[in-house]
Design an enzyme around this catalytic site. Structure first.
Site, PDB file in Angstrom:
ATOM      1  N   LYS A 152      11.372  -4.025  27.365  1.00  0.00           N
ATOM      2  CA  LYS A 152      10.588  -4.692  28.407  1.00  0.00           C
ATOM      3  C   LYS A 152       9.926  -5.975  27.883  1.00  0.00           C
ATOM      4  CE  LYS A 152      10.584  -2.673  31.893  1.00  0.00           C
ATOM      5  NZ  LYS A 152      11.730  -2.801  32.857  1.00  0.00           N
ATOM      6  N   THR A 153      10.061  -7.028  28.672  1.00  0.00           N
ATOM      7  CA  THR A 153       9.511  -8.325  28.243  1.00  0.00           C
ATOM      8  C   THR A 153       8.151  -8.640  28.872  1.00  0.00           C
ATOM      9  OG1 THR A 153      10.577  -9.512  30.049  1.00  0.00           O
ATOM     10  CG2 THR A 153      11.815  -9.354  27.997  1.00  0.00           C
ATOM     11  N   CYS A 160      -8.746   1.915 -12.454  1.00  0.00           N
ATOM     12  CA  CYS A 160     -10.181   1.795 -12.221  1.00  0.00           C
ATOM     13  C   CYS A 160     -10.861   3.168 -12.215  1.00  0.00           C
ATOM     14  CB  CYS A 160     -10.445   1.013 -10.939  1.00  0.00           C
ATOM     15  SG  CYS A 160     -12.041   0.195 -10.980  1.00  0.00           S
ATOM     16  N   HIS A 194      -7.396  -3.645 -11.791  1.00  0.00           N
ATOM     17  CA  HIS A 194      -6.501  -3.300 -10.684  1.00  0.00           C
ATOM     18  C   HIS A 194      -5.221  -4.125 -10.809  1.00  0.00           C
ATOM     19  CE1 HIS A 194      -9.196  -0.814  -8.241  1.00  0.00           C
ATOM     20  NE2 HIS A 194     -10.156  -1.578  -8.726  1.00  0.00           N
ATOM     21  N   GLU A 213      -2.489  -3.692  -9.698  1.00  0.00           N
ATOM     22  CA  GLU A 213      -1.711  -3.708  -8.453  1.00  0.00           C
ATOM     23  C   GLU A 213      -1.908  -5.014  -7.686  1.00  0.00           C
ATOM     24  OE1 GLU A 213      -4.228  -1.686  -9.109  1.00  0.00           O
ATOM     25  OE2 GLU A 213      -5.517  -1.275  -7.378  1.00  0.00           O
TER      26      GLU A 213
HETATM   27  N1  GLN Z   1     -16.498   3.578  -8.313  1.00  0.00           N
HETATM   28  C1  GLN Z   1     -16.116   3.030  -9.557  1.00  0.00           C
HETATM   29  C2  GLN Z   1     -16.977   1.844  -9.980  1.00  0.00           C
HETATM   30  O1  GLN Z   1     -17.624   1.263  -9.175  1.00  0.00           O
HETATM   31  C3  GLN Z   1     -14.645   2.637  -9.559  1.00  0.00           C
HETATM   32  C4  GLN Z   1     -14.331   1.528  -8.612  1.00  0.00           C
HETATM   33  C5  GLN Z   1     -12.864   1.391  -8.314  1.00  0.00           C
HETATM   34  O2  GLN Z   1     -12.078   2.295  -8.553  1.00  0.00           O
HETATM   35  N2  GLN Z   1     -12.459   0.278  -7.760  1.00  0.00           N
HETATM   36  O3  GLN Z   1     -17.008   1.472 -11.120  1.00  0.00           O
END
Ligand code: GLN
Length: 547
Positions: free
Chosen positions: A188-189, A387, A525, A527
């Site tokens: 459907k448009t 972390c 981090h 990631e």
């Molecule tokens: N809660 C932890 C801190 O503040 C780890 C934080 C996290 O994993 N980003 O150090």
């Protein structure tokens, strides 16, 4: 060449892949040899995403310069292969804050400050600042939310005003959705037609429609949208569902969107080079083997649904590392609270090739994660801690190997006698004076790696050691308490990298257990800096040992 601005606006509903569309348009323009940058506009009043709950909002992404922002910025970075900055993130809160501050400083020279045009003007100022700073040829601007919402009206107004100022340099793309109701079985448009009209009522005519749908758009529907949304046939771009978001640039390339955009701007078409991207997709499609990875954490549940969005960068980083190793991940979200309710269920972890504990805040579910860490350590299952995943690995080791029974983080138990993770007194001072005035360590920091250890070898193989340092991003408050380092190291835990602060104190950034095949964790981090064409060394090493 004059800088070109492309506004991307959503129609019909959210979650149809506007962020991916922006990132992919960026990628195809970059593949034509242009410099591209992207801005995310979040209509929230929040100044940044730092205070948002990941279950509600999804992951909080962190830039090199320490801004906590929407996960879309992460997508832009991954697709563009560029590091973006705090300027690439605009929120209603940031805009109003700047306008109010200017007003307080007599910046408006005594005149009345009005929502229109002063708020849109500030938005335009911010967009142009990014263009100037990055020297980009193209600035893509994603306006969050969906057209018709009250919240993003002032941003649409800014877009409209910009087009008026620079009619040849501003373009609008509507990313819309075409449902195929199950009982009707026909695409459907009409909802998209309404979305285009809604945009018209904000004074904006879309130049292109990216028609998101389960299937490819047929000619009949393209024609319909062309007539009713007021644009040539070729401006309706079909963007059907694909297996992986990384196929979207190729799908846009097949519709020749980059050439069409260049033509609209009156620019000469350039040859495209998407070879690296095509190779990646070929590789992904040829993969047969899977590995089973458990991600043990807490921000998963929203009602009856699992919300993996809160860890989007972690998931993508796992994928990149898997693809580089010629496998694909079979991910399972394990809610650590189950282990607290039934410790026996910890044995279910034996079915996984590896265990990852991502970041997190607060005390809920933490004891369950610590049990999972212990299981990984004792049963020699590859472990990667990110972390919080490092902090809990240190707590587990302190408790079960060093015999410090009540070892804990002061975030979890303020009164613990053995605060192996804590806010350091001298750190409080530094944090109070730092550029953000907040209490978190945010953004990119250099780490000195100790040579000839696992972490060092991994970063070295990826050619990421500059001088003796590597750079990863951070988002945390608590640190490994230096008082406990000798006890932990004496029992065999190695801190393999540290940040050397100006006052010569060291903050531990990486740890590893030498006797384990892969038990590595970091305060950072990694990631956030992981890229489909350049995976993170730690994730790569983790996957390799899972194999
Ligand atoms: N809660 C932890 C801190 O503040 C780890 C934080 C996290 O994993 N980003 O150090």
């Amino acid at each position: 060449m004059q800088i070109k601005y492309i506004f991307v606006i959503g129609g019909v509903m959210s979650s149809v892949g506007k962020g991916t569309a922006v990132a992919s348009i960026g990628r195809i323009l970059k593949s034509r040899g242009f410099k591209v940058t992207a801005i995310k506009i979040d209509p929230y009043v929040n100044v940044d995403a730092g205070t948002m709950n990941p279950v509600e909002h999804g992951e909080i992404f962190v830039t090199d310069d320490g801004t906590e922002c929407d996960q879309d910025v992460g997508n832009y970075e991954r697709f563009l292969g560029e590091n973006l900055s705090t300027d690439n993130y605009i929120t209603t809160g940031r805009v109003y804050q700047a306008v109010i501050e200017r007003e307080r400083n007599l910046g408006y020279r005594g005149r009345c400050v009005e929502v229109v045009p002063d708020i849109p003007k500030e938005v335009i100022l911010r967009i142009k600042k990014v263009a100037q700073k990055t020297q980009a040829d193209f600035v893509l601007i994603e306006i969050g939310g969906t057209v018709g919402e009250y919240q993003n009206l002032l941003f649409l107004e800014a877009a409209r005003m910009m087009r008026l100022q620079k009619p040849k340099d501003v373009l609008f793309i509507l990313v819309s959705y075409l449902p195929i109701p199950e009982k009707i079985g026909e695409m459907k448009t009409k909802p998209t037609q309404y979305a285009a009209r809604s945009l018209n009522s904000a004074g904006i005519q879309a130049d292109f429609i990216l028609a998101r749908a389960e299937r490819t758009l047929d000619e009949k529907r393209k024609k319909k949208l062309s007539i009713f949304c007021n644009m040539p046939n070729e401006s309706v771009i079909s963007v059907p569902d694909v297996d992986s978001i990384y196929e979207v640039p190729l799908s846009l390339d097949r519709e020749d969107l980059a050439t069409k955009i260049l033509k609209k701007f009156g620019l000469n078409p350039k040859k495209t080079d998407l070879e690296d991207w095509k190779q990646l997709i070929r590789k992904i499609k040829s993969i047969k083997r899977k590995i089973k990875i458990a991600v043990v954490g807490k921000y998963f549940a929203t009602g009856d649904f699992v919300l993996s969005d809160s860890y989007i960068s972690v998931i993508e980083a796992i994928k990149y590392a898997c693809w580089a190793n010629g496998v694909s991940p079979d991910l399972t979200w394990v809610n650590s609270q189950h282990f607290e309710e039934d410790l026996n269920s910890i044995k279910t972890l034996s079915q996984y090739d590896g265990i990852i504990v991502p970041g997190g805040f607060g005390s809920r579910g933490v004891e369950g994660i610590i049990s999972a860490v212990k299981y990984a350590r004792e049963n020699k299952i590859p472990y990667l801690g990110l972390c919080l995943g490092m902090q809990l690995a240190v707590i587990e080791f302190a408790r079960n190997v060093c015999g410090l029974e009540d070892a804990n983080s002061t975030e979890i138990d303020e009164n613990t006698k053995n605060p192996v993770i804590a806010i350091l007194p001298e750190q409080k001072q530094v944090l109070e004076n730092n550029r953000y005035g907040a209490t978190m360590r945010l953004g990119g920091y250099p780490t000195i790696l100790k040579e000839n250890l696992k972490v060092y070898e991994l970063y070295k193989n990826f050619d990421l050691i500059k001088g003796n340092k590597i750079f990863e991003r951070h988002r945390h408050r608590y640190e490994i308490n230096p008082k406990f380092i000798p006890i932990l190291e004496e029992k065999g835990l190695i801190f393999s990298g540290y940040l050397l602060r100006k006052d010569r104190t060291k903050l531990m950034e990486f740890m590893e257990l030498p006797k384990h095949k892969f038990f590595v964790a970091t305060q950072a981090h990694p990631e956030f800096k992981s890229n489909p064409l350049k995976p993170s060394p730690l994730f790569y090493g983790f996957v390799r040992s899972c194999l």
